[in-house]
Design a protein around this motif. Structure first.
Motif, PDB file in Angstrom:
ATOM      1  N   ARG A   1      -1.307  -3.863 -11.166  1.00 48.45           N
ATOM      2  CA  ARG A   1      -1.703  -3.696  -9.684  1.00 48.45           C
ATOM      3  C   ARG A   1      -3.160  -4.704  -8.918  1.00 48.45           C
TER       4      ARG A   1
ATOM      5  N   SER B   1      -5.147  -4.976  -6.162  1.00 49.81           N
ATOM      6  CA  SER B   1      -4.835  -4.126  -4.528  1.00 49.81           C
ATOM      7  C   SER B   1      -5.145  -5.178  -3.985  1.00 49.81           C
TER       8      SER B   1
ATOM      9  N   ARG C   1       3.067   2.756  -9.683  1.00 48.65           N
ATOM     10  CA  ARG C   1       3.094   3.195  -8.643  1.00 48.65           C
ATOM     11  C   ARG C   1       1.900   3.052  -7.380  1.00 48.65           C
ATOM     12  N   GLU C   2       2.190   3.488  -6.160  1.00 48.26           N
ATOM     13  CA  GLU C   2       1.655   3.108  -5.584  1.00 48.26           C
ATOM     14  C   GLU C   2       0.105   2.448  -5.832  1.00 48.26           C
ATOM     15  N   SER C   3      -0.232   3.692  -6.726  1.00 49.39           N
ATOM     16  CA  SER C   3      -2.025   3.897  -6.621  1.00 49.39           C
ATOM     17  C   SER C   3      -2.715   3.619  -8.216  1.00 49.39           C
ATOM     18  N   GLY C   4      -1.056   2.464  -8.543  1.00 51.49           N
ATOM     19  CA  GLY C   4      -1.691   1.930  -9.772  1.00 51.49           C
ATOM     20  C   GLY C   4      -2.217   2.944 -11.018  1.00 51.49           C
ATOM     21  N   GLY C   5      -2.045   4.072 -10.665  1.00 56.47           N
ATOM     22  CA  GLY C   5      -2.168   4.897 -11.966  1.00 56.47           C
ATOM     23  C   GLY C   5      -1.481   5.336 -12.348  1.00 56.47           C
ATOM     24  N   GLU C   6       0.107   5.448 -12.366  1.00 63.47           N
ATOM     25  CA  GLU C   6       1.187   5.278 -13.555  1.00 63.47           C
ATOM     26  C   GLU C   6       2.006   4.435 -13.206  1.00 63.47           C
ATOM     27  N   SER C   7       2.517   3.416 -15.166  1.00 62.88           N
ATOM     28  CA  SER C   7       3.492   2.813 -15.178  1.00 62.88           C
ATOM     29  C   SER C   7       4.309   2.945 -16.273  1.00 62.88           C
TER      30      SER C   7
ATOM     31  N   SER D   1       0.569  -1.038  -0.042  1.00 61.11           N
ATOM     32  CA  SER D   1      -0.280  -0.205   0.003  1.00 61.11           C
ATOM     33  C   SER D   1       1.138   1.500   0.096  1.00 61.11           C
ATOM     34  N   SER D   2       2.570   0.869   0.269  1.00 60.47           N
ATOM     35  CA  SER D   2       2.698   1.947   0.491  1.00 60.47           C
ATOM     36  C   SER D   2       3.876   2.219  -0.653  1.00 60.47           C
TER      37      SER D   2
END
Length: 123
Positions: free
Chosen positions: A72, A74, A52-58, A30-31
């Motif tokens: 990802r 979650s 990214r941890e948010s999953g928004g960008e790779s 998560s971090s």
């Protein structure tokens, strides 16, 4: 305790597909940005992809762009690397890794590492 456990490696013919999985301890998942590296025989370790941890960008390295996809899940604290159109030059030990920020991995290193899983692509 930080844990990254890879699975899904194996032997596949050129042109085939594999999906690697990396199960990450919950707090780290998560971090942290999570990524994949590989080390081919006789070569240095190289960055493959990260998310990214948010999953928004790779990010994906150029040689795998369009063939590999990182994602990802979650709900299961798992990161996947879907590998399609595999080539013999993709043969390597693949390592899951984690870092506080994705830039650490795109520069070629990470904070935590898994044990690795072998991927072998036959011609």
């Amino acid at each position: 305790q930080v844990q990254l456990a890879e699975s899904g490696g194996g032997l596949v013919q050129a042109g085939g597909s594999l999906r690697l999985s990396c199960t990450v301890s919950e707090r780290t998942f998560s971090s942290s940005a999570i990524g994949w590296f590989r080390r081919a025989p006789g070569k240095e370790r190289e960055f493959v992809a990260a998310i990214r941890e948010s999953g928004g960008e790779s990010y994906h390295v150029n040689v795998v762009e369009g063939r590999f996809t990182i994602s990802r899940d979650s709900a299961n604290n798992t990161v996947y690397l879907q590998m399609n159109s595999l080539k013999p030059e993709d043969t390597a030990v693949y390592y899951c890794a984690a870092a506080p920020v994705i830039a650490t991995m795109t520069r070629g290193t990470a904070t935590y590492w898994g044990q690795g899983t072998q991927v072998t692509v036959s011609s």
